[in-house]
Scaffold this active site. Structure first.
Site, PDB file in Angstrom:
ATOM      1  N   ARG A 159      69.118  60.504  24.700  1.00  0.00           N
ATOM      2  CA  ARG A 159      69.880  61.762  24.783  1.00  0.00           C
ATOM      3  C   ARG A 159      70.585  62.061  23.462  1.00  0.00           C
ATOM      4  O   ARG A 159      71.725  62.530  23.437  1.00  0.00           O
ATOM      5  CB  ARG A 159      70.903  61.732  25.925  1.00  0.00           C
ATOM      6  CG  ARG A 159      70.345  61.390  27.277  1.00  0.00           C
ATOM      7  CD  ARG A 159      69.464  62.471  27.866  1.00  0.00           C
ATOM      8  NE  ARG A 159      68.969  62.058  29.172  1.00  0.00           N
ATOM      9  CZ  ARG A 159      67.774  61.496  29.377  1.00  0.00           C
ATOM     10  NH1 ARG A 159      66.936  61.314  28.364  1.00  0.00           N
ATOM     11  NH2 ARG A 159      67.396  61.151  30.579  1.00  0.00           N
ATOM     12  N   TYR A 190      57.227  55.022  37.046  1.00  0.00           N
ATOM     13  CA  TYR A 190      58.643  55.229  37.314  1.00  0.00           C
ATOM     14  C   TYR A 190      58.885  55.639  38.772  1.00  0.00           C
ATOM     15  O   TYR A 190      58.323  56.634  39.237  1.00  0.00           O
ATOM     16  CB  TYR A 190      59.122  56.346  36.381  1.00  0.00           C
ATOM     17  CG  TYR A 190      60.599  56.521  36.308  1.00  0.00           C
ATOM     18  CD1 TYR A 190      61.314  56.122  35.193  1.00  0.00           C
ATOM     19  CD2 TYR A 190      61.293  57.097  37.359  1.00  0.00           C
ATOM     20  CE1 TYR A 190      62.684  56.295  35.118  1.00  0.00           C
ATOM     21  CE2 TYR A 190      62.651  57.272  37.309  1.00  0.00           C
ATOM     22  CZ  TYR A 190      63.346  56.875  36.187  1.00  0.00           C
ATOM     23  OH  TYR A 190      64.691  57.049  36.122  1.00  0.00           O
ATOM     24  N   SER A 229      72.899  65.268  35.006  1.00  0.00           N
ATOM     25  CA  SER A 229      73.625  63.995  34.870  1.00  0.00           C
ATOM     26  C   SER A 229      74.892  64.242  34.077  1.00  0.00           C
ATOM     27  O   SER A 229      74.828  64.741  32.953  1.00  0.00           O
ATOM     28  CB  SER A 229      72.779  62.972  34.130  1.00  0.00           C
ATOM     29  OG  SER A 229      71.548  62.817  34.765  1.00  0.00           O
ATOM     30  N   GLU A 325      77.469  62.820  29.231  1.00  0.00           N
ATOM     31  CA  GLU A 325      76.269  63.362  28.586  1.00  0.00           C
ATOM     32  C   GLU A 325      76.503  64.858  28.315  1.00  0.00           C
ATOM     33  O   GLU A 325      75.948  65.432  27.388  1.00  0.00           O
ATOM     34  CB  GLU A 325      75.093  63.166  29.557  1.00  0.00           C
ATOM     35  CG  GLU A 325      73.759  63.542  29.000  1.00  0.00           C
ATOM     36  CD  GLU A 325      72.622  63.285  30.001  1.00  0.00           C
ATOM     37  OE1 GLU A 325      72.518  62.164  30.528  1.00  0.00           O
ATOM     38  OE2 GLU A 325      71.850  64.216  30.231  1.00  0.00           O
TER      39      GLU A 325
HETATM   40  P1  NAP Z   1      66.708  57.310  39.642  1.00  0.00           P
HETATM   41  O1  NAP Z   1      65.223  57.309  39.775  1.00  0.00           O
HETATM   42  O2  NAP Z   1      67.581  57.269  40.826  1.00  0.00           O
HETATM   43  O3  NAP Z   1      67.134  56.128  38.660  1.00  0.00           O
HETATM   44  C1  NAP Z   1      68.491  55.962  38.303  1.00  0.00           C
HETATM   45  C2  NAP Z   1      68.545  55.598  36.847  1.00  0.00           C
HETATM   46  O4  NAP Z   1      67.867  54.383  36.655  1.00  0.00           O
HETATM   47  C3  NAP Z   1      67.909  56.657  35.997  1.00  0.00           C
HETATM   48  O5  NAP Z   1      68.930  57.351  35.359  1.00  0.00           O
HETATM   49  C4  NAP Z   1      66.992  55.891  35.090  1.00  0.00           C
HETATM   50  O6  NAP Z   1      67.336  55.962  33.733  1.00  0.00           O
HETATM   51  C5  NAP Z   1      67.062  54.469  35.519  1.00  0.00           C
HETATM   52  N1  NAP Z   1      65.675  54.048  35.825  1.00  0.00           N
HETATM   53  C6  NAP Z   1      65.035  54.173  37.003  1.00  0.00           C
HETATM   54  N2  NAP Z   1      63.801  53.639  36.922  1.00  0.00           N
HETATM   55  C7  NAP Z   1      63.646  53.210  35.657  1.00  0.00           C
HETATM   56  C8  NAP Z   1      62.593  52.573  34.958  1.00  0.00           C
HETATM   57  N3  NAP Z   1      61.428  52.285  35.572  1.00  0.00           N
HETATM   58  N4  NAP Z   1      62.785  52.263  33.664  1.00  0.00           N
HETATM   59  C9  NAP Z   1      63.944  52.557  33.053  1.00  0.00           C
HETATM   60  N5  NAP Z   1      64.982  53.161  33.645  1.00  0.00           N
HETATM   61  C10 NAP Z   1      64.842  53.475  34.945  1.00  0.00           C
HETATM   62  O7  NAP Z   1      67.118  58.580  38.744  1.00  0.00           O
HETATM   63  P2  NAP Z   1      67.226  60.107  39.162  1.00  0.00           P
HETATM   64  O8  NAP Z   1      68.641  60.508  39.107  1.00  0.00           O
HETATM   65  O9  NAP Z   1      66.434  60.410  40.389  1.00  0.00           O
HETATM   66  O10 NAP Z   1      66.511  60.769  37.936  1.00  0.00           O
HETATM   67  C11 NAP Z   1      65.124  60.634  37.747  1.00  0.00           C
HETATM   68  C12 NAP Z   1      64.813  60.932  36.302  1.00  0.00           C
HETATM   69  O11 NAP Z   1      65.209  62.260  35.970  1.00  0.00           O
HETATM   70  C13 NAP Z   1      65.537  60.001  35.338  1.00  0.00           C
HETATM   71  O12 NAP Z   1      64.656  59.725  34.286  1.00  0.00           O
HETATM   72  C14 NAP Z   1      66.697  60.814  34.870  1.00  0.00           C
HETATM   73  O13 NAP Z   1      67.109  60.473  33.570  1.00  0.00           O
HETATM   74  C15 NAP Z   1      66.149  62.221  34.906  1.00  0.00           C
HETATM   75  N6  NAP Z   1      67.238  63.152  35.139  1.00  0.00           N
HETATM   76  C16 NAP Z   1      67.975  63.568  34.074  1.00  0.00           C
HETATM   77  C17 NAP Z   1      69.033  64.428  34.279  1.00  0.00           C
HETATM   78  C18 NAP Z   1      69.885  64.886  33.134  1.00  0.00           C
HETATM   79  O14 NAP Z   1      70.693  65.790  33.326  1.00  0.00           O
HETATM   80  N7  NAP Z   1      69.791  64.291  31.981  1.00  0.00           N
HETATM   81  C19 NAP Z   1      69.344  64.877  35.560  1.00  0.00           C
HETATM   82  C20 NAP Z   1      68.591  64.419  36.613  1.00  0.00           C
HETATM   83  C21 NAP Z   1      67.527  63.555  36.394  1.00  0.00           C
HETATM   84  P3  NAP Z   1      66.831  57.146  32.735  1.00  0.00           P
HETATM   85  O15 NAP Z   1      67.803  58.257  32.997  1.00  0.00           O
HETATM   86  O16 NAP Z   1      67.010  56.535  31.408  1.00  0.00           O
HETATM   87  O17 NAP Z   1      65.430  57.514  33.092  1.00  0.00           O
END
Ligand code: NAP
Length: 346
Positions: A159, A190, A229, A325
């Site tokens: 980010r 993932y 996030s 963030e």
């Molecule tokens: P999730 O699948 O519930 O996972 C929670 C966190 O664990 C994520 O933030 C993710 O980090 C980490 N994670 C899960 N599996 C992983 C793997 N195989 N390897 C490395 N890190 C892992 O997350 P979620 O909230 O549903 O979001 C799904 C994806 O959408 C994530 O990649 C998240 O970053 C992205 N997202 C981003 C935003 C934003 O505003 N930036 C908002 C919603 C969702 P990472 O964030 O580093 O992937």
């Protein structure tokens, strides 16, 4: 007296905040002249795309310039599709377009709110893919001089990019160059995407699954104000990680290449019992604790107080200080989120 301009529709938190002036710029020239005029008048300025990662903590005492530079130019060579996209284009519309037109690659990044110009600044990422994977270049304009530069070494991080540092103040992103290799490789390692068979899956199936997961889990900013996030996932050294893992052996952790360990900020917040926790009109989202929402007519201070409370509770339980963030904007411009939150008594 000057009429103030509502920013309610210019930021996805949908807070009732105002700016002195609001200008739409559809070209680099218009961006620069608007910015220069505001500065000559002694006004502070901020440039917004979709406002999907911004928290106005109060009314803005200056000019908000909306980056609305549009346009798609698409070329191809033997191995790649090459896209030159205006910074003001909508990110998800671009992803949908590439999938429909058989130019796969961006499917994991579907439904991320905001504009194309924000993608490199934030190095947006989701479901195992980050923007940097496809970024060929970013065109920026120096707002004082109008000089345009093409940046190829964007110094991307989690980010993070050069556009939050050296090329931040006094610069604006005007276009982004994206390369999509014709030899497509699915990324399905993932979470729920693991159900998909990488040898059979199509880009459209990944796109659809990402859209479905996001729609089920994340609040739609068109209905419930939020900025995705709110905090970054903390990456800590082994001593801190082991301390937490001794107490919570099932904590999900992700080992980083540098030996450090990433925790899911949403999990830390959830373990503090904060899902659904509310201050004024602001709340921690019940499906994903990493997202703070404008539940009902939240005031900016409700969101700020909630963020400060969440940070304090996580620190108390895990000795980790979460870093927002989301970008914080106060009356006279951007301000470090930590500085704003540290002043709140919780
Ligand atoms: P999730 O699948 O519930 O996972 C929670 C966190 O664990 C994520 O933030 C993710 O980090 C980490 N994670 C899960 N599996 C992983 C793997 N195989 N390897 C490395 N890190 C892992 O997350 P979620 O909230 O549903 O979001 C799904 C994806 O959408 C994530 O990649 C998240 O970053 C992205 N997202 C981003 C935003 C934003 O505003 N930036 C908002 C919603 C969702 P990472 O964030 O580093 O992937």
């Amino acid at each position: 007296m000057m009429n103030l301009q509502s920013l309610k529709n210019q930021q996805t938190f949908a807070l009732d905040v105002f700016a002195r002036r609001l200008i739409e710029a559809d070209s680099a020239e218009k961006l620069c002249t608007s910015w220069q005029e505001a500065h000559l008048a002694g006004e502070t300025t901020i440039i917004l795309g979709g406002g999907s990662n911004t928290l106005f903590t109060e009314d803005f005492a200056g000019t908000v310039i909306l980056n609305r530079i549009m346009g798609y130019q698409i070329t191809e060579d033997r191995d790649n599709w090459r896209l030159h996209i205006g910074a003001g284009e909508n990110w998800h519309q671009l992803v949908s377009y590439t999938i429909e037109d058989d130019m796969p690659g961006l499917e994991n990044l579907a439904l991320i709110p905001g504009c194309v110009g924000a993608a490199p600044i934030q190095n947006i990422g989701a479901y195992g893919v980050e923007f940097e994977r496809f970024c060929q270049y970013v065109d920026i304009v120096e707002l004082f001089s109008g000089d345009i530069m093409r940046v190829t070494d964007c110094q991307f991080g989690y980010r993070d990019s050069i556009f939050k540092h050296q090329h931040h103040v006094k610069y604006a992103v005007i276009a982004v160059g994206i390369t999509l290799p014709k030899q497509w490789r699915p990324v399905v390692k993932y979470g729920d995407l693991k159900q998909l068979d990488p040898t059979q899956v199509t880009p459209k199936q990944i796109f659809d699954m990402v859209c479905t997961i996001r729609q089920q889990k994340l609040p739609n900013p068109n209905i419930t104000g939020n900025a995705g996030s709110f905090f970054k996932n903390p990456v800590v050294d082994k001593i801190i990680a082991n301390n937490i893992l001794t107490r919570f052996p099932n904590a999900p952790v992700y080992h980083q290449a540098d030996g450090r360990i990433k925790f899911a900020a949403g999990w830390l917040i959830e373990r503090c019992g904060l899902k659904g926790y509310q201050i004024g009109g602001a709340a921690v989202h019940v499906n994903q604790a990493l997202i703070l929402i404008n539940k009902y007519q939240a005031k900016p201070l409700d969101i700020v107080r909630l963020a400060a409370y969440v940070r304090a509770q996580v620190f108390k339980m895990f000795a980790i200080m979460l870093e927002p963030e989301v970008c914080f904007v106060v009356a006279n411009g951007e301000k470090s989120a930590a500085e704003v939150l540290d002043r709140i008594i919780v």
